[in-house]
Enzyme design. Sequence first.
Site, PDB file in Angstrom:
ATOM      1  CE1 TYR A  25       3.274  -3.485  -9.621  1.00 49.67           C
ATOM      2  CE2 TYR A  25       4.234  -1.469  -8.770  1.00 49.67           C
ATOM      3  CZ  TYR A  25       3.336  -2.509  -8.652  1.00 49.67           C
ATOM      4  OH  TYR A  25       2.506  -2.561  -7.564  1.00 49.67           O
ATOM      5  CE  LYS A  37       5.800  -2.328  -5.152  1.00 54.82           C
ATOM      6  NZ  LYS A  37       5.181  -0.983  -4.862  1.00 54.82           N
TER       7      LYS A  37
HETATM    8  P1  NDP Z   1       0.600   3.570   3.681  1.00 55.51           P
HETATM    9  O1  NDP Z   1       1.469   4.663   4.179  1.00 55.51           O
HETATM   10  O2  NDP Z   1      -0.720   3.911   3.141  1.00 55.51           O
HETATM   11  O3  NDP Z   1       0.378   2.497   4.838  1.00 55.51           O
HETATM   12  C1  NDP Z   1       1.445   1.916   5.533  1.00 55.51           C
HETATM   13  C2  NDP Z   1       0.956   1.497   6.910  1.00 55.51           C
HETATM   14  O4  NDP Z   1       2.059   0.865   7.580  1.00 55.51           O
HETATM   15  C3  NDP Z   1       0.570   2.662   7.830  1.00 55.51           C
HETATM   16  O5  NDP Z   1      -0.777   3.068   7.642  1.00 55.51           O
HETATM   17  C4  NDP Z   1       0.804   2.077   9.203  1.00 55.51           C
HETATM   18  O6  NDP Z   1      -0.328   1.279   9.555  1.00 55.51           O
HETATM   19  C5  NDP Z   1       1.946   1.089   8.981  1.00 55.51           C
HETATM   20  N1  NDP Z   1       3.221   1.592   9.513  1.00 55.51           N
HETATM   21  C6  NDP Z   1       3.972   0.975  10.444  1.00 55.51           C
HETATM   22  N2  NDP Z   1       5.060   1.691  10.729  1.00 55.51           N
HETATM   23  C7  NDP Z   1       5.013   2.791   9.952  1.00 55.51           C
HETATM   24  C8  NDP Z   1       5.860   3.920   9.818  1.00 55.51           C
HETATM   25  N3  NDP Z   1       7.008   4.035  10.516  1.00 55.51           N
HETATM   26  N4  NDP Z   1       5.511   4.873   8.937  1.00 55.51           N
HETATM   27  C9  NDP Z   1       4.401   4.773   8.201  1.00 55.51           C
HETATM   28  N5  NDP Z   1       3.540   3.713   8.301  1.00 55.51           N
HETATM   29  C10 NDP Z   1       3.848   2.736   9.179  1.00 55.51           C
HETATM   30  O7  NDP Z   1       1.476   2.780   2.599  1.00 55.51           O
HETATM   31  P2  NDP Z   1       0.934   1.800   1.462  1.00 55.51           P
HETATM   32  O8  NDP Z   1      -0.182   1.001   1.983  1.00 55.51           O
HETATM   33  O9  NDP Z   1       0.723   2.571   0.228  1.00 55.51           O
HETATM   34  O10 NDP Z   1       2.236   0.860   1.209  1.00 55.51           O
HETATM   35  C11 NDP Z   1       2.584  -0.178   2.104  1.00 55.51           C
HETATM   36  C12 NDP Z   1       3.383  -1.253   1.344  1.00 55.51           C
HETATM   37  O11 NDP Z   1       2.570  -1.772   0.302  1.00 55.51           O
HETATM   38  C13 NDP Z   1       4.657  -0.759   0.680  1.00 55.51           C
HETATM   39  O12 NDP Z   1       5.661  -1.746   0.760  1.00 55.51           O
HETATM   40  C14 NDP Z   1       4.262  -0.550  -0.766  1.00 55.51           C
HETATM   41  O13 NDP Z   1       5.336  -0.686  -1.684  1.00 55.51           O
HETATM   42  C15 NDP Z   1       3.244  -1.647  -0.954  1.00 55.51           C
HETATM   43  N6  NDP Z   1       2.241  -1.338  -1.974  1.00 55.51           N
HETATM   44  C16 NDP Z   1       1.963  -2.276  -2.932  1.00 55.51           C
HETATM   45  C17 NDP Z   1       1.050  -2.026  -3.900  1.00 55.51           C
HETATM   46  C18 NDP Z   1       0.721  -3.072  -4.921  1.00 55.51           C
HETATM   47  O14 NDP Z   1      -0.004  -2.773  -5.879  1.00 55.51           O
HETATM   48  N7  NDP Z   1       1.202  -4.293  -4.775  1.00 55.51           N
HETATM   49  C19 NDP Z   1       0.342  -0.738  -3.984  1.00 55.51           C
HETATM   50  C20 NDP Z   1       0.656   0.160  -2.895  1.00 55.51           C
HETATM   51  C21 NDP Z   1       1.577  -0.147  -1.948  1.00 55.51           C
HETATM   52  P3  NDP Z   1      -0.799   1.136  11.082  1.00 55.51           P
HETATM   53  O15 NDP Z   1      -1.260   2.510  11.493  1.00 55.51           O
HETATM   54  O16 NDP Z   1      -1.891   0.147  10.984  1.00 55.51           O
HETATM   55  O17 NDP Z   1       0.375   0.650  11.877  1.00 55.51           O
END
Ligand code: NDP
Length: 375
Positions: free
Chosen positions: A225, A140
């Site tokens: 949410y 989401k």
């Molecule tokens: P993070 O920033 O922690 O991780 C995102 C990952 O996406 C990065 O580590 C990277 O992984 C990859 N990525 C690819 N392109 C980019 C870019 N241009 N900039 C930054 N990161 C990039 O974010 P979250 O994990 O917190 O959030 C990711 C998604 O999950 C969002 O859509 C958020 O809304 C959702 N989310 C949902 C939650 C829930 O409870 N359902 C809780 C938290 C987040 P790599 O280095 O491997 O490419």
Amino acid sequence: MDHPRRNFLQKLVASAAVVPLLSPYRALAQADRASTGSHQGKTLRVALMGLGSYAARVAEAMQSCKRAKVAGLISGTPSKLQEWGTKFGVPEKNRYDYENFDRIKNDPDIDAVYIITPNALHRDQAIRVAKAGKHVICEKPMAVNAKEGQDMVDACADAGVKLLVGYRMHFEPKTLEVIRMRKAGDFGSISFFQGLCGFRIGDPDQWRLNKALAGGGSLMDIGIYAINGARYMVGEDPVWVTAQQTKTDPVKFKEGVDETIQFQLGFPSGAVASCLSTYQMNHLDRFFMTGEQGFAELQPATGYGPIEGRTHKGELTQPHAMHQTIQMDEMAGILLDGNTPVVPVDGEEGLKDLKIIDAIYAACGTGRKQELRLG
Ligand code: NDP
């Protein structure tokens, strides 16, 4: 890099804490499957895309899954592919980057890709996954607006794959109990819902505060949410929305990145909702609903848990289990067996929330009530 011993201990503590707590849920789920005879014993093999903080939580939680496992990894960071591959036992041939992941089409070890990247990347990544013939699970918000969400729904339909959204609360036991009670008429006719969702966001340079990657601000990330919760708690889709935006820090929250939005929803039955979405206040994770004959309150309502709550009949006592473990086991049932969840988690469900988000932004911009046709 994380310390391997600390990881091992964390895993041990996590699994020790989770196993006994999960058992009542699993007993129920197993009884249910036994009664329907639908459990084929197949495991959903999932490739995680975007190895960030939430993917780490999902990957850990999936270690306790009965029906889903981490079978592939997609990342732009080679060191993560190496580290996560070793940690979760994903062989090199099932590790991809953002340039070459279309090759997953020819990977017989992967059933679905779970997209856990910044919001604005979801649409194009989901379409590529669909074209590769794999089911899509997407975090989401499913996309950054309804037009992009519709593109995803269409691409998955064209490719004959399923699209699910990572709405973990749709499988949370206390939430499901409130929904069961509402369906049973325990609250009488619902008159009002309140959803308060927010936290003070830190680092001003993170992607969540970059419109190009986040698609907006708090509403996309946390306010969703309250939008989604209003719908599953009340049990109806809203027909109008009004909204007001306030911004105390225009340097941190730039144009197009909302800091605080209050919005109100109206439902066909006459029930109304009043919600708050913010990146500027802490201690906001609360749902309250009242009807003619009773009330329900969840606080915390959407955090990682334990969720806590009560109704006019007393405390909710359903056991806590890691949300992502339940979610992925249930999603395995949806994708492999065609099971129907109590609250939908499909692309149409994600699209409804995006239509409401579009309308909330329009209401903030115009100051006018927006009619909703979510159909
Ligand atoms: P993070 O920033 O922690 O991780 C995102 C990952 O996406 C990065 O580590 C990277 O992984 C990859 N990525 C690819 N392109 C980019 C870019 N241009 N900039 C930054 N990161 C990039 O974010 P979250 O994990 O917190 O959030 C990711 C998604 O999950 C969002 O859509 C958020 O809304 C959702 N989310 C949902 C939650 C829930 O409870 N359902 C809780 C938290 C987040 P790599 O280095 O491997 O490419």
